[in-house]
Design a protein around this motif. Structure first.
Motif, mmCIF file in Angstrom:
data_model
loop_
_atom_site.group_PDB
_atom_site.id
_atom_site.type_symbol
_atom_site.label_atom_id
_atom_site.label_comp_id
_atom_site.label_asym_id
_atom_site.label_seq_id
_atom_site.Cartn_x
_atom_site.Cartn_y
_atom_site.Cartn_z
ATOM 1 N N GLU A 1 0.848 -1.177 0.000
ATOM 2 C CA GLU A 1 0.000 0.000 0.000
ATOM 3 C C GLU A 1 0.890 1.236 0.000
ATOM 4 O O GLU A 1 1.999 1.188 0.520
ATOM 5 C CB GLU A 1 -0.894 -0.009 1.236
ATOM 6 N N THR B 1 -0.036 1.807 -3.281
ATOM 7 C CA THR B 1 -0.239 1.480 -4.693
ATOM 8 C C THR B 1 -1.086 0.231 -4.852
ATOM 9 O O THR B 1 -2.058 0.222 -5.606
ATOM 10 C CB THR B 1 1.112 1.292 -5.398
ATOM 11 N N ILE B 2 -0.726 -0.823 -4.171
ATOM 12 C CA ILE B 2 -1.458 -2.089 -4.217
ATOM 13 C C ILE B 2 -1.921 -2.398 -2.804
ATOM 14 O O ILE B 2 -1.132 -2.375 -1.864
ATOM 15 C CB ILE B 2 -0.559 -3.228 -4.744
ATOM 16 N N ASP C 1 -6.043 -6.958 -3.514
ATOM 17 C CA ASP C 1 -6.124 -6.531 -4.918
ATOM 18 C C ASP C 1 -5.775 -7.699 -5.838
ATOM 19 O O ASP C 1 -4.993 -8.589 -5.488
ATOM 20 C CB ASP C 1 -5.148 -5.387 -5.207
ATOM 21 N N LEU C 2 -6.354 -7.658 -7.027
ATOM 22 C CA LEU C 2 -6.008 -8.622 -8.059
ATOM 23 C C LEU C 2 -4.844 -8.062 -8.863
ATOM 24 O O LEU C 2 -4.791 -6.853 -9.124
ATOM 25 C CB LEU C 2 -7.197 -8.866 -8.983
ATOM 26 N N LEU C 3 -3.933 -8.926 -9.277
ATOM 27 C CA LEU C 3 -2.781 -8.510 -10.059
ATOM 28 C C LEU C 3 -2.741 -9.276 -11.367
ATOM 29 O O LEU C 3 -3.033 -10.466 -11.399
ATOM 30 C CB LEU C 3 -1.478 -8.786 -9.306
ATOM 31 N N VAL D 1 0.140 -10.302 -13.930
ATOM 32 C CA VAL D 1 1.593 -10.365 -13.911
ATOM 33 C C VAL D 1 2.095 -10.916 -15.243
ATOM 34 O O VAL D 1 1.689 -11.994 -15.673
ATOM 35 C CB VAL D 1 2.078 -11.267 -12.749
ATOM 36 N N VAL E 1 5.781 -8.691 -3.314
ATOM 37 C CA VAL E 1 5.414 -7.805 -4.412
ATOM 38 C C VAL E 1 6.012 -6.453 -4.057
ATOM 39 O O VAL E 1 5.529 -5.776 -3.137
ATOM 40 C CB VAL E 1 3.880 -7.696 -4.591
ATOM 41 N N VAL F 1 4.421 -6.799 -12.591
ATOM 42 C CA VAL F 1 3.020 -6.437 -12.404
ATOM 43 C C VAL F 1 2.650 -5.390 -13.443
ATOM 44 O O VAL F 1 3.264 -4.321 -13.516
ATOM 45 C CB VAL F 1 2.761 -5.890 -10.979
ATOM 46 N N TRP G 1 -0.849 -4.731 -14.116
ATOM 47 C CA TRP G 1 -2.173 -4.182 -13.775
ATOM 48 C C TRP G 1 -2.543 -4.651 -12.384
ATOM 49 O O TRP G 1 -2.175 -5.742 -11.962
ATOM 50 C CB TRP G 1 -3.207 -4.685 -14.780
ATOM 51 N N HIS G 2 -3.275 -3.796 -11.686
ATOM 52 C CA HIS G 2 -3.852 -4.211 -10.391
ATOM 53 C C HIS G 2 -5.204 -3.552 -10.234
ATOM 54 O O HIS G 2 -5.476 -2.493 -10.786
ATOM 55 C CB HIS G 2 -2.924 -3.861 -9.222
ATOM 56 N N GLY H 1 -8.906 -3.558 -7.421
ATOM 57 C CA GLY H 1 -9.521 -4.044 -6.190
ATOM 58 C C GLY H 1 -10.933 -3.532 -6.032
ATOM 59 O O GLY H 1 -11.449 -2.795 -6.865
#
Length: 81
Positions: free
Chosen positions: A1, A3-4, A8-10, A12, A35, A74, A76-77, A79
């Motif tokens: 956190e 950022t992610i 959250d879904l990532l 990769v 991560v 990574v 894309w992420h 949530g």
């Protein structure tokens, strides 16, 4: 956190050919899945950093890099809102 966030879904990209300066990667280091951002230094070392200021940066020496297994970049992420 920040950022992610936890949960959250990532997405990769596991086809990485090289580490780009400051990008976010999924990797394992000595059995721990992480991560974080990875940035190479001119000395051949790698700086591992978190966007969360509670966690200080670490620098891996050339000898320690042997234990680093980069899984992917990574790209894309997302949530829950």
């Amino acid at each position: 956190e920040p950022t992610i966030s936890n949960g959250d879904l990532l997405i990769v990209d596991m086809s990485i050919g090289q580490i780009c300066d400051g990008a976010i990667y999924v990797f394992s280091y000595r059995g721990v899945l992480l991560v974080k951002r990875i940035a190479p230094k001119l000395t051949g070392e790698l700086v591992i950093s978190s966007d969360n200021p509670r966690y200080p940066s670490d620098t891996l020496t050339r000898d320690q890099i042997i234990d680093l297994n980069v899984i992917g970049h990574v790209v894309w992420h997302g949530g829950l809102v």
